[in-house]
Design a protein around this motif. Structure first.
Motif, PDB file in Angstrom:
ATOM      1  N   ASN A 167       0.816  -1.215   0.000  1.00  0.00           N
ATOM      2  CA  ASN A 167       0.000   0.000   0.000  1.00  0.00           C
ATOM      3  C   ASN A 167       0.850   1.266   0.000  1.00  0.00           C
ATOM      4  OD1 ASN A 167      -2.942  -1.017   0.410  1.00  0.00           O
ATOM      5  ND2 ASN A 167      -1.756  -2.161   1.918  1.00  0.00           N
ATOM      6  N   SER A 168       2.097   1.157   0.510  1.00  0.00           N
ATOM      7  CA  SER A 168       2.978   2.319   0.565  1.00  0.00           C
ATOM      8  C   SER A 168       3.472   2.734  -0.815  1.00  0.00           C
ATOM      9  CB  SER A 168       4.188   2.023   1.457  1.00  0.00           C
ATOM     10  OG  SER A 168       5.045   1.051   0.854  1.00  0.00           O
ATOM     11  N   LEU A 169       3.320   1.862  -1.801  1.00  0.00           N
ATOM     12  CA  LEU A 169       3.818   2.153  -3.146  1.00  0.00           C
ATOM     13  C   LEU A 169       3.001   3.243  -3.840  1.00  0.00           C
ATOM     14  CD1 LEU A 169       4.558  -1.521  -4.153  1.00  0.00           C
ATOM     15  CD2 LEU A 169       6.264   0.274  -3.835  1.00  0.00           C
TER      16      LEU A 169
ATOM     17  N   LEU B  46       9.669   3.459  -7.229  1.00  0.00           N
ATOM     18  CA  LEU B  46       9.921   2.138  -6.658  1.00  0.00           C
ATOM     19  C   LEU B  46       8.970   1.107  -7.252  1.00  0.00           C
ATOM     20  CD1 LEU B  46      11.608   0.542  -4.646  1.00  0.00           C
ATOM     21  CD2 LEU B  46       9.966   1.190  -2.864  1.00  0.00           C
ATOM     22  N   LEU B  47       7.723   1.501  -7.438  1.00  0.00           N
ATOM     23  CA  LEU B  47       6.741   0.608  -8.053  1.00  0.00           C
ATOM     24  C   LEU B  47       7.145   0.276  -9.484  1.00  0.00           C
ATOM     25  CD1 LEU B  47       4.134  -0.956  -8.152  1.00  0.00           C
ATOM     26  CD2 LEU B  47       2.891   1.200  -8.443  1.00  0.00           C
TER      27      LEU B  47
ATOM     28  N   LYS C   6       9.211  -3.582 -13.446  1.00  0.00           N
ATOM     29  CA  LYS C   6      10.261  -3.859 -14.428  1.00  0.00           C
ATOM     30  C   LYS C   6      10.944  -5.191 -14.128  1.00  0.00           C
ATOM     31  CE  LYS C   6      13.911  -1.355 -16.893  1.00  0.00           C
ATOM     32  NZ  LYS C   6      14.682  -0.086 -16.923  1.00  0.00           N
ATOM     33  N   ALA C   7      11.243  -5.441 -12.852  1.00  0.00           N
ATOM     34  CA  ALA C   7      11.866  -6.705 -12.460  1.00  0.00           C
ATOM     35  C   ALA C   7      10.938  -7.881 -12.753  1.00  0.00           C
ATOM     36  CB  ALA C   7      12.219  -6.663 -10.972  1.00  0.00           C
TER      37      ALA C   7
ATOM     38  N   GLU D  77      17.070  -4.272  -1.622  1.00  0.00           N
ATOM     39  CA  GLU D  77      16.815  -3.644  -0.333  1.00  0.00           C
ATOM     40  C   GLU D  77      15.559  -4.147   0.368  1.00  0.00           C
ATOM     41  OE1 GLU D  77      19.055  -1.725   0.938  1.00  0.00           O
ATOM     42  OE2 GLU D  77      20.273  -1.727  -0.887  1.00  0.00           O
ATOM     43  N   PHE D  78      14.760  -4.959  -0.301  1.00  0.00           N
ATOM     44  CA  PHE D  78      13.501  -5.371   0.310  1.00  0.00           C
ATOM     45  C   PHE D  78      12.893  -6.527  -0.478  1.00  0.00           C
ATOM     46  CE2 PHE D  78      12.466  -2.249  -2.916  1.00  0.00           C
ATOM     47  CZ  PHE D  78      11.403  -2.831  -3.579  1.00  0.00           C
TER      48      PHE D  78
END
Length: 237
Positions: free
Chosen positions: A6-8, A14-15, A20-21, A88-89
């Motif tokens: 939800n923070s995205l 970052l989203l 992309k990944a 990182e996450f």
């Protein structure tokens, strides 16, 4: 650290990196399976849509991915709850992949239930705004999952003898609804083509994602692989 999806909403860059990944995973699975894809597509007698579904599912199953034992529902061929790991996450993700097989190569048809975006477009001279049927984030007691949608499109032709010839394969990542303002802020500034449903006949809403409109907004979102496994493929960024 497991990211709260939800923070995205407030971290669009970052989203974009997460999507992309995810697209790289699907593209790699299709690329590694190209030799079999071309052979199976030419020899199978099933409907081309069914062939496409089987090919995508097999390619992804061969590649493999981390899994979370949660059953997902939706109008997509391949559904997988999984972890996506970045440096990182990690993030809990609901990965949805759908397959198409058509003779054209510039649009992909989709149903309302195959996107989390609001489809904003001009149709028959009028502005249309239709909320997609996929949630931005799927709530679950063990942890929420970010919805990510990928399409694989098999572009083919039919020769004089009636044989199918696979030409190219488009793999695209449809933006999350969290990225609405980047990709489709208004009906006049969007990524969609109208149809193919007929409102006059009361048919359920459908639309077409236009690859030539999406690619200028983020060229990496539309990857095109030659069907020939001997032809080189380079990630288009």
């Amino acid at each position: 650290m497991t990211l709260d999806p939800n923070s995205l909403q407030t971290t669009p860059d970052l989203l974009e990196a997460i999507e992309k990944a995810t697209l790289r995973l699907v593209v790699q699975s299709i690329n590694a399976f190209r030799s079999d894809i071309m052979s199976i597509f030419a020899q199978e007698s099933d409907l081309v849509a069914d062939i496409g579904e089987d090919l995508t599912r097999e390619a992804l199953d061969r590649m493999g991915t981390s899994t979370i034992p949660i059953r997902l529902f939706g109008k997509m061929d391949y559904k997988r709850a999984r972890y996506l790991f970045l440096p990182e996450f990690s993030v809990r993700q609901a990965l949805f992949v759908d397959s198409k097989a058509e003779k054209g190569s510039t649009v992909i048809r989709l149903q309302k239930g195959q996107t989390s975006m609001v489809v904003k477009q001009i149709r028959s001279g009028s502005q249309v705004e239709e909320q997609g049927g996929l949630p931005l984030v799927i709530s679950h007691g063990e942890g929420d999952l970010l919805t990510t949608t990928i399409f694989v499109k098999y572009n083919y032709s039919v020769d004089i003898g009636g044989d199918k010839q696979l030409r190219t394969i488009n793999v695209l990542c449809l933006p999350s609804g969290f990225l609405q303002q980047r990709y489709n802020p208004t009906p006049a500034d969007g990524i969609w083509n109208a149809g193919p449903n007929s409102p006059k006949r009361g048919e359920a809403f459908r639309t077409r994602i236009n690859l030539t409109k999406l690619k200028p907004k983020a060229s990496w979102r539309v990857q095109t692989l030659p069907a020939d496994p001997m032809a080189g493929y380079v990630w288009g960024s």
